[in-house]
Design an enzyme around this catalytic site. Structure first.
Site, PDB file in Angstrom:
ATOM      1  N   HIS A  84      -4.955  40.951 114.587  1.00  0.00           N
ATOM      2  CA  HIS A  84      -4.837  40.186 113.264  1.00  0.00           C
ATOM      3  C   HIS A  84      -5.218  38.981 113.459  1.00  0.00           C
ATOM      4  O   HIS A  84      -5.089  38.431 114.796  1.00  0.00           O
ATOM      5  CB  HIS A  84      -3.399  40.248 112.546  1.00  0.00           C
ATOM      6  CG  HIS A  84      -2.304  39.716 113.650  1.00  0.00           C
ATOM      7  ND1 HIS A  84      -1.671  40.561 114.530  1.00  0.00           N
ATOM      8  CD2 HIS A  84      -1.641  38.589 113.885  1.00  0.00           C
ATOM      9  CE1 HIS A  84      -0.879  40.107 115.226  1.00  0.00           C
ATOM     10  NE2 HIS A  84      -0.633  38.804 114.973  1.00  0.00           N
ATOM     11  N   HIS A 110      -4.906  34.774 112.460  1.00  0.00           N
ATOM     12  CA  HIS A 110      -4.063  33.674 111.891  1.00  0.00           C
ATOM     13  C   HIS A 110      -5.079  32.762 111.077  1.00  0.00           C
ATOM     14  O   HIS A 110      -5.817  32.229 111.695  1.00  0.00           O
ATOM     15  CB  HIS A 110      -3.029  32.954 112.655  1.00  0.00           C
ATOM     16  CG  HIS A 110      -2.102  33.876 113.272  1.00  0.00           C
ATOM     17  ND1 HIS A 110      -1.014  33.860 113.038  1.00  0.00           N
ATOM     18  CD2 HIS A 110      -2.253  34.780 114.397  1.00  0.00           C
ATOM     19  CE1 HIS A 110      -0.197  34.695 113.828  1.00  0.00           C
ATOM     20  NE2 HIS A 110      -1.012  35.298 114.725  1.00  0.00           N
TER      21      HIS A 110
HETATM   22  P1  5GP Z   1       1.106  37.448 116.707  1.00  0.00           P
HETATM   23  O1  5GP Z   1       2.398  36.566 117.716  1.00  0.00           O
HETATM   24  O2  5GP Z   1       1.525  38.970 117.202  1.00  0.00           O
HETATM   25  O3  5GP Z   1      -0.163  36.789 116.924  1.00  0.00           O
HETATM   26  O4  5GP Z   1       1.611  37.025 115.132  1.00  0.00           O
HETATM   27  C1  5GP Z   1       2.531  38.087 114.523  1.00  0.00           C
HETATM   28  C2  5GP Z   1       2.846  37.280 113.170  1.00  0.00           C
HETATM   29  O5  5GP Z   1       3.489  38.260 112.147  1.00  0.00           O
HETATM   30  C3  5GP Z   1       3.912  36.254 113.311  1.00  0.00           C
HETATM   31  O6  5GP Z   1       3.339  34.938 112.904  1.00  0.00           O
HETATM   32  C4  5GP Z   1       4.932  36.613 112.381  1.00  0.00           C
HETATM   33  O7  5GP Z   1       5.392  35.533 111.856  1.00  0.00           O
HETATM   34  C5  5GP Z   1       4.203  37.412 111.431  1.00  0.00           C
HETATM   35  N1  5GP Z   1       5.219  38.442 110.937  1.00  0.00           N
HETATM   36  C6  5GP Z   1       6.139  39.258 111.637  1.00  0.00           C
HETATM   37  N2  5GP Z   1       6.556  40.112 110.966  1.00  0.00           N
HETATM   38  C7  5GP Z   1       6.206  39.909 109.634  1.00  0.00           C
HETATM   39  C8  5GP Z   1       6.568  40.583 108.420  1.00  0.00           C
HETATM   40  O8  5GP Z   1       7.283  41.583 108.489  1.00  0.00           O
HETATM   41  N3  5GP Z   1       5.957  40.334 107.101  1.00  0.00           N
HETATM   42  C9  5GP Z   1       4.909  39.350 107.450  1.00  0.00           C
HETATM   43  N4  5GP Z   1       4.077  38.792 106.269  1.00  0.00           N
HETATM   44  N5  5GP Z   1       4.580  38.679 108.600  1.00  0.00           N
HETATM   45  C10 5GP Z   1       5.237  38.936 109.691  1.00  0.00           C
END
Ligand code: 5GP
Ligand code: ZN
Length: 138
Positions: free
Chosen positions: A101, A103
């Site tokens: 994903h 951001h």
């Molecule tokens: P990563 O650290 O893997 O790049 O980002 C994961 C992101 O997913 C985090 O910014 C976190 O806030 C978001 N996230 C985690 N669980 C959920 C969820 O259940 N729903 C949504 N919409 N975002 C989530």
């Protein structure tokens, strides 16, 4: 392709709700539940690729076009003069959800969010050695 225990696959399939921003055949975008700034959006391919290294050939164009569309909309809706596109690979880089994903984070002048601090190489030879080490793998 989907992974049963993957949170984002479950959001894509509709089993877990999300605040949806955009959807097409290849891509879904929804608000991050814990935003760095209001409007912080996640853009992801629908197939389950754990990291960027797993992305199938040919999938990049749809993602990039969705990032452009969503980035422009996030920027406009939040009146942000800029935005970051950020993407974490593996735990050491801060990846928590192992479904690729991106951001999209709206940015404002002096918004207090951390900037990346650069540190120059020791000298040009060190920089050239690093370039060679990476290029030799490609
Ligand atoms: P990563 O650290 O893997 O790049 O980002 C994961 C992101 O997913 C985090 O910014 C976190 O806030 C978001 N996230 C985690 N669980 C959920 C969820 O259940 N729903 C949504 N919409 N975002 C989530
Ligand atoms: Zn997944």
């Amino acid at each position: 392709m989907s992974a049963v225990n993957c949170l984002f696959c479950n959001i894509i399939s509709g089993q877990i709700p999300c605040a949806k921003i955009y959807e097409d055949q290849h891509v879904l975008a929804f608000l991050d539940i814990n935003p760095i700034a209001p409007g912080h959006t996640l853009v992801l391919p629908k197939p389950h690729y754990p990291t960027l290294l797993d992305l199938a050939p040919g999938q990049g164009e749809a993602l990039l076009q969705a990032l452009r569309k969503v980035g422009a909309a996030v920027q406009k809706a939040t009146n942000a003069p800029g935005f970051n596109v950020m993407q974490n690979n593996f735990s050491a880089a801060g990846q928590v959800i192992f479904h690729l994903h991106f951001h999209v984070i709206p940015r404002f002048d002096n918004d207090g969010l951390p900037d990346w601090a650069g540190k120059p190489y020791a000298d040009n030879a060190a920089m050239q050695r690093m370039a060679q080490a990476i290029a030799s793998i490609l």
